[in-house]
Design a protein around this motif. Structure first.
Motif, mmCIF file in Angstrom:
data_model
loop_
_atom_site.group_PDB
_atom_site.id
_atom_site.type_symbol
_atom_site.label_atom_id
_atom_site.label_comp_id
_atom_site.label_asym_id
_atom_site.label_seq_id
_atom_site.Cartn_x
_atom_site.Cartn_y
_atom_site.Cartn_z
ATOM 1 N N ALA A 136 0.824 -1.221 0.000
ATOM 2 C CA ALA A 136 0.000 0.000 0.000
ATOM 3 C C ALA A 136 0.858 1.270 0.000
ATOM 4 N N ASP A 137 1.864 1.292 -0.871
ATOM 5 C CA ASP A 137 2.793 2.420 -0.884
ATOM 6 C C ASP A 137 3.432 2.536 -2.266
ATOM 7 N N PHE A 138 3.007 3.533 -3.027
ATOM 8 C CA PHE A 138 3.557 3.712 -4.382
ATOM 9 C C PHE A 138 5.060 4.021 -4.337
ATOM 10 N N THR A 139 5.484 4.730 -3.290
ATOM 11 C CA THR A 139 6.907 5.096 -3.174
ATOM 12 C C THR A 139 7.767 3.845 -3.134
ATOM 13 N N TYR A 140 7.270 2.813 -2.416
ATOM 14 C CA TYR A 140 8.034 1.567 -2.338
ATOM 15 C C TYR A 140 8.166 0.935 -3.734
ATOM 16 N N CYS A 141 7.079 0.948 -4.491
ATOM 17 C CA CYS A 141 7.105 0.355 -5.842
ATOM 18 C C CYS A 141 8.136 1.071 -6.714
ATOM 19 N N ASP A 142 8.218 2.385 -6.580
ATOM 20 C CA ASP A 142 9.183 3.156 -7.374
ATOM 21 C C ASP A 142 10.616 2.865 -6.915
ATOM 22 N N LYS A 143 10.798 2.758 -5.598
ATOM 23 C CA LYS A 143 12.126 2.458 -5.057
ATOM 24 C C LYS A 143 12.566 1.083 -5.555
ATOM 25 N N TYR A 144 11.644 0.152 -5.568
ATOM 26 C CA TYR A 144 11.945 -1.212 -6.027
ATOM 27 C C TYR A 144 12.350 -1.191 -7.502
ATOM 28 N N ALA A 145 11.603 -0.423 -8.303
ATOM 29 C CA ALA A 145 11.879 -0.344 -9.743
ATOM 30 C C ALA A 145 13.307 0.131 -10.007
ATOM 31 N N ASP A 146 13.826 0.983 -9.102
ATOM 32 C CA ASP A 146 15.170 1.537 -9.289
ATOM 33 C C ASP A 146 16.268 0.478 -9.231
ATOM 34 N N TYR A 147 15.997 -0.649 -8.567
ATOM 35 C CA TYR A 147 17.008 -1.718 -8.518
ATOM 36 C C TYR A 147 17.390 -2.171 -9.922
ATOM 37 N N VAL A 148 16.431 -2.050 -10.832
ATOM 38 C CA VAL A 148 16.624 -2.673 -12.135
ATOM 39 C C VAL A 148 16.419 -1.681 -13.274
ATOM 40 N N GLY A 149 16.309 -0.378 -12.913
ATOM 41 C CA GLY A 149 16.097 0.627 -13.954
ATOM 42 C C GLY A 149 14.758 0.495 -14.638
ATOM 43 N N PHE A 150 13.769 -0.010 -13.890
ATOM 44 C CA PHE A 150 12.409 -0.156 -14.433
ATOM 45 C C PHE A 150 11.695 1.183 -14.241
ATOM 46 N N PRO A 151 10.892 1.610 -15.224
ATOM 47 C CA PRO A 151 10.232 2.923 -15.067
ATOM 48 C C PRO A 151 9.321 2.980 -13.833
ATOM 49 N N HIS A 152 9.248 4.150 -13.224
ATOM 50 C CA HIS A 152 8.332 4.343 -12.100
ATOM 51 C C HIS A 152 6.897 4.269 -12.609
ATOM 52 N N LEU A 153 5.990 3.966 -11.683
ATOM 53 C CA LEU A 153 4.569 3.962 -12.046
ATOM 54 C C LEU A 153 4.167 5.345 -12.537
ATOM 55 N N GLU A 154 3.455 5.372 -13.649
ATOM 56 C CA GLU A 154 3.002 6.658 -14.185
ATOM 57 C C GLU A 154 2.054 7.309 -13.173
ATOM 58 N N GLU A 155 2.063 8.640 -13.144
ATOM 59 C CA GLU A 155 1.211 9.372 -12.203
ATOM 60 C C GLU A 155 -0.263 9.023 -12.420
ATOM 61 N N TRP A 156 -0.660 8.915 -13.695
ATOM 62 C CA TRP A 156 -2.080 8.614 -13.965
ATOM 63 C C TRP A 156 -2.463 7.227 -13.425
ATOM 64 N N ARG A 157 -1.485 6.309 -13.413
ATOM 65 C CA ARG A 157 -1.786 4.957 -12.914
ATOM 66 C C ARG A 157 -2.074 5.017 -11.410
ATOM 67 N N LYS A 158 -1.251 5.777 -10.706
ATOM 68 C CA LYS A 158 -1.441 5.917 -9.256
ATOM 69 C C LYS A 158 -2.777 6.602 -8.957
ATOM 70 N N LEU A 159 -3.055 7.679 -9.698
ATOM 71 C CA LEU A 159 -4.271 8.464 -9.412
ATOM 72 C C LEU A 159 -5.541 7.699 -9.769
ATOM 73 N N LEU A 160 -5.502 6.949 -10.876
ATOM 74 C CA LEU A 160 -6.678 6.140 -11.238
ATOM 75 C C LEU A 160 -6.934 5.059 -10.189
ATOM 76 N N CYS A 161 -5.854 4.502 -9.658
ATOM 77 C CA CYS A 161 -5.971 3.480 -8.606
ATOM 78 C C CYS A 161 -6.654 4.082 -7.381
ATOM 79 N N LEU A 162 -6.183 5.248 -6.947
ATOM 80 C CA LEU A 162 -6.740 5.900 -5.756
ATOM 81 C C LEU A 162 -8.175 6.344 -5.983
#
Length: 460
Positions: A397-423
């Protein structure tokens, strides 16, 4: 020179077994192969989809999903999906990064489609990327354990059984990726009198349609999304539906539903079950019920895994796992995809799969086992300090964690619209439980999503 390069790349190419061909296993297979590994996927059912492969026939399953009497602690039915289930998130946010979940003519085009549509998406995904050729269907994994080490190289023995012929296979792999899901093994409460209550008790794992509960008095235990959905469906056929929740501080959406139906009542938790059929609640009120339906969630279980105590499931905390993925003492040759909950699943599984594939090929590296264990200890401490119960360890339940995780592998962060549509879907469901899937007010966000590169770069 060429031969040296190919020799080097061959040595980095591992023979990897992926267990499960659901959303986590499929994307793992794709990413591993993309990174040059040789992949075998073992899948116990006859098609892809995992949880999303609907299994209407549940007669053979224990009504409470207790697997103690079965071989190896396995269930007979994997999927816990009921017939009317629709997604709780809009389709736009659910797709893998390069494979949007598009509405297709002639199929269920709703923004919050039924479960079959997501299964078809996963089938499309496997066809598009040629994943089926890596999958052995109707094969159940019975044992995964370490092989005696030679030259300090860890290898794994995987023993599996063909369901139809009964033939047992034993193979050696360089690495194993566990992607078996966590919505199959029921998590049951411990209630006084539960074992001696003679009437019907079932877990939502085996709930499919409301018809068998026609004219019954049903107590639904658990106020989760599925508990609410199933209660709203039962109220149309049952005589009475009594929803027992941990707290009576419920969403305004659920309040509106309760006020509309005189035969839907909310109660606190259950105190005890009596042999005369009474269900007594902690506030002293009681009801004589025909059926108790437990919508109390699921547990993590890996009955095939022999880790010599180095990975344990303790009150649904699977550990120790570095970033919910790598067991420090057995990494990187053993890994898990899909353990975390309460996040946007498919893109996260994809980031996990990319990381595992790159660590196995030597493109990425992990911290030392001691550093990983320290990281896990710090994480547990932070959860304890935040008052998070142990069984919610993997609820992110934390988008910041998902973005931090993505950084391990250079995976793009979740798009802002994806986070906002989810919420926005989450908030809408809190307010308008009965209608949020068909009536929404996030049109501007939706347009932004559909104009983003996720949807427009379809040929890239």
């Amino acid at each position: 020179m060429v031969s040296v390069t190919s020799e080097a790349s061959r040595s980095r190419s591992k023979k990897v077994c992926v267990i499960g061909a659901g959303p986590a296993g499929l994307v793992s297979a794709r990413e591993l192969r993309k990174e040059g590994h040789k992949v075998v996927v073992l899948e116990q059912n006859d098609d892809v989809g995992g949880q999303w492969l609907y299994q209407p026939n549940v007669e053979e399953e224990d009504p409470l999903g207790r697997s103690s009497g079965s071989i190896n602690g396995e269930l007979k039915v994997h999927s816990s999906i009921y017939s009317s289930l629709r997604l709780t998130s809009p389709r736009e946010i659910m797709g893998y990064s390069d494979f949007p979940f598009l509405a297709k003519k002639g199929r269920d085009m709703r923004r919050f489609p039924g479960h079959k549509e997501l299964w078809l998406y996963l089938k499309d995904f496997s066809e598009t990327f040629g994943l089926r050729e890596m999958i052995r269907f109707n094969v159940r994994v019975e044992f995964v354990g370490e092989k005696e080490e030679e030259d300090d190289v860890k290898k794994w023995i995987v023993r599996s059984r063909e369901k139809l012929s009964g033939k047992v296979m034993e193979e050696i792999f360089d690495a194993v990726v566990v992607a078996t899901g966590h919505y199959s093994h029921p998590r049951l409460p411990s209630i006084k009198g539960m074992d001696s209550w003679k009437r019907k008790q079932i877990h939502s794992h085996v709930y499919r349609v409301p018809d068998p509960f026609s004219n019954e008095v049903v107590v639904v235990v658990g106020n989760s999304m599925s508990g609410q959905d199933i209660s709203m469906e039962l109220v149309e056929v049952a005589k009475e539906v009594h929803l027992s929740a941990k707290t009576l501080d419920i969403s305004s959406g659920l309040s509106k539903v309760i006020s509309k139906h005189s035969n839907l009542l909310i109660h606190p938790q259950i105190e005890s079950l009596e042999e005369d059929g009474r269900v007594i609640f902690v506030d002293g009120s009681w009801v004589v019920a025909d059926t108790i339906l437990y919508c109390t969630g699921y547990s993590y279980k890996f009955p095939f895994l022999e880790s010599k105590g180095r990975i344990e499931v303790d009150d649904d905390r699977v550990g120790p796992l570095f970033e919910h993925t790598f067991p420090p003492c057995l990494s990187p040759s053993l890994s898990f995809v899909g353990i975390p909950r309460k996040l946007i699943g498919f893109p996260f599984f994809e980031a996990q799969a990319k990381w595992i594939a790159q660590v196995l090929s030597g493109k990425s590296s992990l911290p030392s086992p001691d550093q990983m264990l320290q990281s896990v200890a710090d994480f547990y401490r932070s959860r304890d300090l935040a008052g998070v119960p142990k069984h919610n360890t993997h609820d992110i339940a934390d988008f910041t964690y998902c973005d931090k995780y993505a950084d391990y592998v250079g995976f793009p962060h979740l798009e802002e619209w994806r986070k906002l549509l989810c919420l926005s879907a989450l908030n809408n469901s809190q307010e308008n439980l009965e209608t949020y899937r068909d009536s929404w007010d996030d049109h501007e966000l939706l347009q932004e999503a559909l104009q983003s590169s996720h949807f427009t770069n379809l040929n890239s």
